[in-house]
Motif scaffolding. Structure first.
Motif, mmCIF file in Angstrom:
data_model
loop_
_atom_site.group_PDB
_atom_site.id
_atom_site.type_symbol
_atom_site.label_atom_id
_atom_site.label_comp_id
_atom_site.label_asym_id
_atom_site.label_seq_id
_atom_site.Cartn_x
_atom_site.Cartn_y
_atom_site.Cartn_z
ATOM 1 N N ASP A 1 0.831 -1.198 0.000
ATOM 2 C CA ASP A 1 0.000 0.000 0.000
ATOM 3 C C ASP A 1 0.877 1.264 0.000
ATOM 4 O O ASP A 1 0.686 2.184 -0.803
ATOM 5 C CB ASP A 1 -0.900 -0.036 1.246
ATOM 6 N N SER B 1 2.774 1.710 -3.212
ATOM 7 C CA SER B 1 1.945 2.088 -4.370
ATOM 8 C C SER B 1 1.948 3.609 -4.532
ATOM 9 O O SER B 1 1.760 4.134 -5.611
ATOM 10 C CB SER B 1 0.512 1.563 -4.218
ATOM 11 N N THR C 1 -3.213 -1.347 -6.257
ATOM 12 C CA THR C 1 -1.814 -1.075 -6.590
ATOM 13 C C THR C 1 -1.478 -1.520 -8.004
ATOM 14 O O THR C 1 -0.800 -0.812 -8.747
ATOM 15 C CB THR C 1 -0.884 -1.791 -5.581
#
Ligand code: COA
Length: 697
Positions: free
Chosen positions: A193, A196, A224
């Motif tokens: 996360d 990304s 992502t």
């Protein structure tokens, strides 16, 4: 964690070779520009930095603490860090969950402290973290990698450090390296996360042994992969689905199936080896996503050209058909013994100019989406000149991925450097180059997915299902009876033939009259799952007398062959017409939730294993994809003049099972085998529905 201005090193040591010393040295030598606060009760200064006896005494606010004190001191240190409002704790110290129950307890305590102070915890039992751009090497890895756009998350510290050292030799640069350790708090999902959103990272690589929060992982990875590729190596592939499963779905679906489904549904590319992980990384970090998936191969070697063509075929990749202009130009400008069709063989005596003719012409052809150059060393080969020319061409056609394989040894050494400095990936063998191209093509498809997923929702009689499941649990049973499973399926709009439980002979005849002949009679017992095997099923009964005799027979068979079985009576079920027999099922994965199975049904399910899987919830398209992956799909489309079967009704049933499984967590396994599908428009009928619950849920 990635961009701290001040870093604490709790347990910084004065003694060279101790981890506390090496970590501090790594931070300093990485060129970290912020303040560093070594913590050591016995020292005033370490490696030129003023040392403090306790975290509480540092002069300023710090963002990150690296903990290298012995395990028994970690709680106190964490508490002190929390009090000083430090946001992130990298705990390198070992001696936690990995050493047994006492360690696990200590880890729990450490986590509690971190949660209390809202401090992110990386580790414990990890190598640390490196950010090459910050720059910060908060680890005891042996070297700091060069800058690049690949982020690498590793659950194995040792593998991570091995890769970092190897990567330097292979000219691979990293943006970040994260060693996950025991994943007490922060795990792969958190870092995927975060990465990304990291502008320095364009490819995320991960090595994991397990995924902690399956459903969250799918959500994050899905988001992502719409931005950048995520390539994952998951070990433990051989782990079998050794769970004691009473359903076909449960026994066929091993844990690895859930992982594969999760990766497919979230667009994560799975690498099968460390080599593949970095082969993919190399192509993703240097090449654009192809706009067209047709490949052109140019080579001076017939054999490797054929090997590459075979590899393309095995990955389902397509070779480009050249346009007429290309064929004409190649025919005119290459020697007559060259092969001008794809793969283009410029022949062993080709110098750079002949490669140029072929490559330039092919690059111009809009039928070509990806170019693969395979070169072997011959006495006249001009590798440096050729790759320089290729690099120039790459600049003219930046949207077309170029992948190379220079198959040889020392004669290519300088050419490899040229390719590397021009960001063109090179593989030692042609088939590895094709494997990487296949990853590019797969990722191009991932990017074509819709941004928003629509999971259909159906009206269902949930209160009714809840009542049935409560009654089953009250009965101290895990296995549902046929009349219960069919009632639940019906409550979710799944088409089932009328099925009733008869406890007496009179009831059996009454129910058969009510349902309408012909009927079947089946033994009803939670202890007899495979009823046919013990003579517990009688079909095609067309009169009350036949029902009466069938009932007595199945009861006698059950008593004789399974004397301990709890028999509730017999089920009377309407006979349904023949159609194509499929299986639909569900097995609940502890991390990922309901895993839905589709396949060819009947008694050979376990042998033929013509099945496919996806995790719930899923879209209509995903359910359709499940069918397409099996051989049963060919049958569904109709063979030998048969008309097409009702695939829409199958998709609809898959989606209804998904919803039911998501809404009732106590349902741990389900098989509908067979579910009979009829011609298009005529629907399906779930003939035999089995369900198992976990009463603890
Ligand atoms: N606060 C601050 N400093 C402390 C401290 C505390 N509460 N307690 C101890 N220290 C200091 C010590 O004085 C020592 O410094 P010194 O050498 O200058 O005296 C330093 O911290 C290290 O303590 P020490 O007792 O010498 O431990 P160690 O270096 O032998 O081991 C670890 C500490 C963390 C490295 C060790 O416990 C460990 O976990 N090793 C394995 C790490 C690992 O493999 N991780 C996983 C990788 S995959």
């Amino acid at each position: 964690m990635f961009n701290p201005s001040r870093v604490v090193v709790a347990g910084a040591s004065r003694t060279r070779d101790k981890i506390g010393y090496e970590v501090l040295r790594s931070i300093i030598e990485s060129g970290f520009r912020g303040d560093i606060y070594p913590i050591n009760p016995k020292a005033d200064k370490i490696l030129g930095h003023k040392s403090y006896p306790n975290v509480s005494e540092i002069p300023d606010h710090a963002d990150l603490a690296v903990v290298v004190v012995p395990a028994e001191s970690t709680l106190e240190v964490a508490e002190n860090c929390g009090e000083r409002n430090i946001h992130g704790l990298i705990t390198i110290t070992a001696g936690f969950k990995e050493v047994g129950p006492d360690g696990a307890e200590l880890e729990e305590e450490l986590l509690k402290i971190c949660k209390r102070y809202r401090m992110g915890l990386l580790g414990p039992n990890c190598v640390g973290m490196i950010d090459t751009y910050s720059p910060l090497n908060a680890s005891f890895a042996p070297c700091m990698p060069t800058q690049g756009d690949i982020a690498f998350i590793s659950q194995s510290g040792a593998l991570g450090t091995a890769i970092l050292e190897w990567s330097a030799k292979e000219r691979i640069g990293f943006s970040k390296f994260i060693s996950l350790g025991n994943k007490a708090d922060l795990d792969e999902t958190d870092f995927i996360d975060a990465l990304s959103r990291d502008p320095r990272t364009s490819v995320i690589l991960a090595y994991v042994e397990n995924i902690k929060r399956g459903r969250e992982f799918i959500k994050v990875a899905r988001k992502t992969t719409l931005k950048k590729p995520v390539v994952l190596l998951k070990s433990g592939v051989s782990e079998s689905g050794a769970r004691a499963a009473s359903s076909h779905t449960g026994s066929i679906a091993g844990r690895d199936v859930s992982y594969n489904s999760a990766f497919k549904q979230s667009g994560v590319l799975r690498a099968n080896s460390i080599e593949e992980l970095f082969d993919y990384a190399m192509v993703f970090s240097t090449q654009p996503v192809p706009r067209n998936d047709r490949i052109a191969i140019v080579t001076n070697a017939g054999g490797p050209g054929i090997i590459a063509t075979d590899a393309c075929e095995s990955y389902g990749l397509k070779l480009a058909s050249f346009g007429i202009d290309t064929i004409e130009k190649l025919g005119r400008d290459l020697p007559s013994n060259a092969s001008i069709y794809n793969p283009v063989d410029v022949i062993g005596d080709a110098k750079a100019d002949r490669f140029e003719v072929a490559l330039d012409t092919i690059m111009e052809d809009e039928n070509v989406g990806i170019v693969l150059l395979i070169m072997t060393p011959q006495i006249v080969t001009e590798p440096k000149k050729t790759v320089r020319m290729l690099s120039e061409l790459h600049q003219h056609f930046p949207e077309k991925p170029i992948v190379t394989s220079l198959m040889g040894g020392d004669s290519f050494y300088e050419s490899l450097n040229i390719l590397s400095s021009h960001h063109i990936p090179c593989y030692p063998f042609a088939d590895r180059a094709v494997t990487s191209i296949s990853a590019l093509v797969r990722y191009a498809r991932v990017l074509e997915r819709p941004g928003k997923l629509i999971f259909p929702r159906y009206d269902a009689n949930k209160p009714f299902v809840r009542r049935v499941l409560k009654k089953v649990a009250k009965d101290d049973r895990n296995v549902l009876l046929g009349h219960e499973t069919t009632a639940i399926a019906k409550a979710y709009g799944i088409n089932v033939p009328p099925t009733k439980l008869a406890t007496t002979q009179e009831e059996a005849i009454e129910m058969a009259d009510e349902i309408g002949y012909p009927v079947t009679v089946k033994i009803s017992s939670p202890n007899i799952i495979h009823k046919t095997d013990i003579g517990g099923v009688k079909v095609g009964l067309s009169s009350p007398d036949e029902v009466k005799n069938a009932r007595s027979e199945v009861l006698v068979n059950a008593r004789r062959l399974v004397p301990t079985a709890d028999v509730y009576g017999v089920e009377i079920q309407k006979m349904i017409p023949k159609g194509l027999e499929l299986i639909l099922g569900m097995s609940r994965d502890p991390q990922f939730g309901p895993l839905i199975m589709f396949g060819l049904g009947g008694i050979y399910v376990n042998f033929l294993r013509d099945v496919s899987f996806r995790l719930a919830p899923m879209t209509e398209e995903t359910a359709f994809e499940m069918m397409q992956e099996t051989k049963a799909y060919t049958l569904l489309r109709g063979v030998r003049g048969e008309s097409e079967y009702d695939m829409d009704a199958v998709v609809d049933t898959i989606l209804r099972i998904s919803q039911l499984s998501l809404e009732f967590k106590e349902l741990i396994e389900m098989d509908i085998n067979p579910i009979v599908v009829y011609s298009k428009g005529d629907g399906v009928s779930a003939l035999d529905v089995k369900m198992t619950i976990d009463r603890e849920v």
